[in-house]
Enzyme design. Structure first.
Site, PDB file in Angstrom:
ATOM      1  N   GLN A 193       0.936  -1.214   0.176  1.00  0.00           N
ATOM      2  CA  GLN A 193      -0.121   0.373   0.126  1.00  0.00           C
ATOM      3  C   GLN A 193       0.895   1.335   0.049  1.00  0.00           C
ATOM      4  OE1 GLN A 193      -2.581   0.054  -0.243  1.00  0.00           O
ATOM      5  NE2 GLN A 193      -3.640   1.999  -0.445  1.00  0.00           N
ATOM      6  N   HIS A 238       1.808   3.203  -2.761  1.00  0.00           N
ATOM      7  CA  HIS A 238       1.077   4.360  -3.401  1.00  0.00           C
ATOM      8  C   HIS A 238       1.393   5.997  -2.998  1.00  0.00           C
ATOM      9  CE1 HIS A 238      -2.450   2.302  -4.880  1.00  0.00           C
ATOM     10  NE2 HIS A 238      -2.261   1.549  -4.226  1.00  0.00           N
ATOM     11  N   GLU A 246      -9.934   2.554   3.277  1.00  0.00           N
ATOM     12  CA  GLU A 246     -10.573   2.482   1.689  1.00  0.00           C
ATOM     13  C   GLU A 246     -10.170   0.920   1.844  1.00  0.00           C
ATOM     14  OE1 GLU A 246      -9.324   3.292  -2.593  1.00  0.00           O
ATOM     15  OE2 GLU A 246      -7.483   3.703  -0.983  1.00  0.00           O
ATOM     16  N   HIS A 302     -52.530  22.929  -8.189  1.00  0.00           N
ATOM     17  CA  HIS A 302     -52.089  21.519  -8.152  1.00  0.00           C
ATOM     18  C   HIS A 302     -53.115  20.836  -7.892  1.00  0.00           C
ATOM     19  CE1 HIS A 302     -48.325  23.067  -8.223  1.00  0.00           C
ATOM     20  NE2 HIS A 302     -47.978  21.470  -7.968  1.00  0.00           N
TER      21      HIS A 302
END
Length: 394
Positions: free
Chosen positions: A226, A229, A288, A380
């Site tokens: 990870q 990244h 995440e 209406h």
């Protein structure tokens, strides 16, 4: 950043292709002149240039992502109500979608797959890709494998704006999806009043929740993966086992050599007093990617509510989800998994009601007209009552 992005977006909105080419030259071409036509020639989208192993891997990814995406398509629902009317809840795809594929650190053919295949599964007629030049052959090949014939060599906020507003040569999209820099994400946010977006994706993150039986070497590898990244990626391991955390720390130090793209000094190892305290920490973090490692932790999977994607078991490396597991890798970041979902066909589809009043008009007018008059909308009420009895027009 807001003002800088707003200036770029406004320039494309107001200046069209001329402004877009100037911005492509400035931001994408290093000052070199941009071509008149930013669309990549169809002949340049060639899967034959892909290395055999990369092509085989992408074909596995395409198949698996398509199968999972297909399973997420909802059926129309025909609801028959007590007064006799019908309301059909229909799911319909948007007509045209744009997938942003980042450039920069490396080519990301997996992002082509995640975006394009999901949009195709949703039923989108036209799927286009935009990505900063120069476009790596592996991106061109991935587009060809996914059946994309409309690719634009542009990135950044200007690329997002071009697909949001349209230009003389580029037709606007109904949805823009895909990860990218914070500038790209801010541009998506700024145009979200005129085009659909999938979400706001910040730096990627992972949280590994492990019990005492977890393999520290595998946990450390997943954390280092990870970390590839970039320095902004939050990388966390939580456990109620102090010995495991010490083993993970030692494994990180021994594995770091030769994997310098990750910096374990920035990783966070958290000790919790119990599994439930660790779960509460994970839920508050809303990662995440959440890895659950070890039998005691894996049994908690049904209790997880706040995570972009959950990987269960010692073999559940987040990296599988990034590429070939079938789940999508465009996921909510920055704690937004508390309320947001990963990319799915729903990002490219919208739900609408199809109403059939028929013989229910009298009963519904009797109920609806008093409400309309109470709100001050007399016409209406008249509109409903005009369908009833002697007021009804044949």
């Amino acid at each position: 950043m807001y003002d800088a992005v707003a200036e770029i977006v406004g320039a494309v909105r107001d200046g069209g292709d001329r402004a877009l080419r100037e911005l492509v030259a400035r931001f994408d071409m290093g000052g070199a002149a941009a071509p008149d036509d930013l669309r990549v020639a169809a002949a340049e989208l060639d899967a034959g240039r892909l290395p055999d192993d990369v092509r085989a891997g992408l074909e596995v990814a395409i198949t698996n992502v398509a199968l999972v995406a297909d399973a997420a398509i909802g059926d129309d629902v025909d609801v028959r109500l007590p007064q006799g009317q019908r309301v059909v809840l229909r799911e319909v795809p948007v007509r045209r979608a744009a997938i942003y594929v980042p450039g920069g650190r490396a080519p990301y053919p997996s992002t082509v797959v995640m975006g394009v295949v999901t949009a195709r599964a949703a039923g989108v007629e036209e799927v286009v890709v935009l990505t900063p030049p120069p476009i790596d052959p592996v991106i061109r090949g991935a587009c060809a494998l996914c059946g994309v014939t409309e690719v634009y060599a542009m990135g950044g906020a200007h690329g997002v704006a071009a697909l949001a507003y349209g230009t003389e040569r580029i037709e606007r999209a109904d949805v823009i999806a895909g990860p990218g820099s914070l500038i790209v994400q801010e541009a998506k946010r700024q145009v979200s009043d005129i085009v659909g977006i999938d979400g706001f994706y910040g730096p990627s993150d992972v949280l590994v929740f492990a019990d005492a039986s977890a393999d520290a070497h595998l946990v450390a590898l997943d954390l280092l993966a990870q970390g590839e990244h970039g320095p902004g990626a939050p990388v966390v391991c939580v456990s109620s086992s102090s010995p495991l955390l010490h083993e993970v720390q030692a494994a990180l130090q021994s594995l770091y050599a030769g994997r310098e793209q990750s910096d374990p000094a920035a990783f966070v190892l958290v000790h919790a007093e119990s599994l439930l305290e660790a779960l509460a920490f994970a839920e508050a973090f809303a990662p995440e990617h959440l890895e659950l490692v070890g039998p005691a932790v894996e049994r908690l999977a049904p209790r997880v509510r706040a995570a972009g994607c959950v990987f269960v078991g010692s073999n559940g490396a987040t990296a599988f989800g990034d590429y070939v597991a079938g789940s999508n890798h465009s996921l909510p970041t920055g704690g937004s998994a508390r309320f947001a979902s990963g990319l799915s066909p729903r990002a490219f589809r919208r739900r609408m009601s199809e109403v059939h009043i028929g013989d229910a008009a009298a009963a519904l007018a009797a109920a609806g007209a008093p409400i309309a008059r109470a709100e001050g909308f007399v016409v209406h009420a008249e509109s409903m009552e005009a369908r009833v009895g002697e007021n009804a027009r044949s």
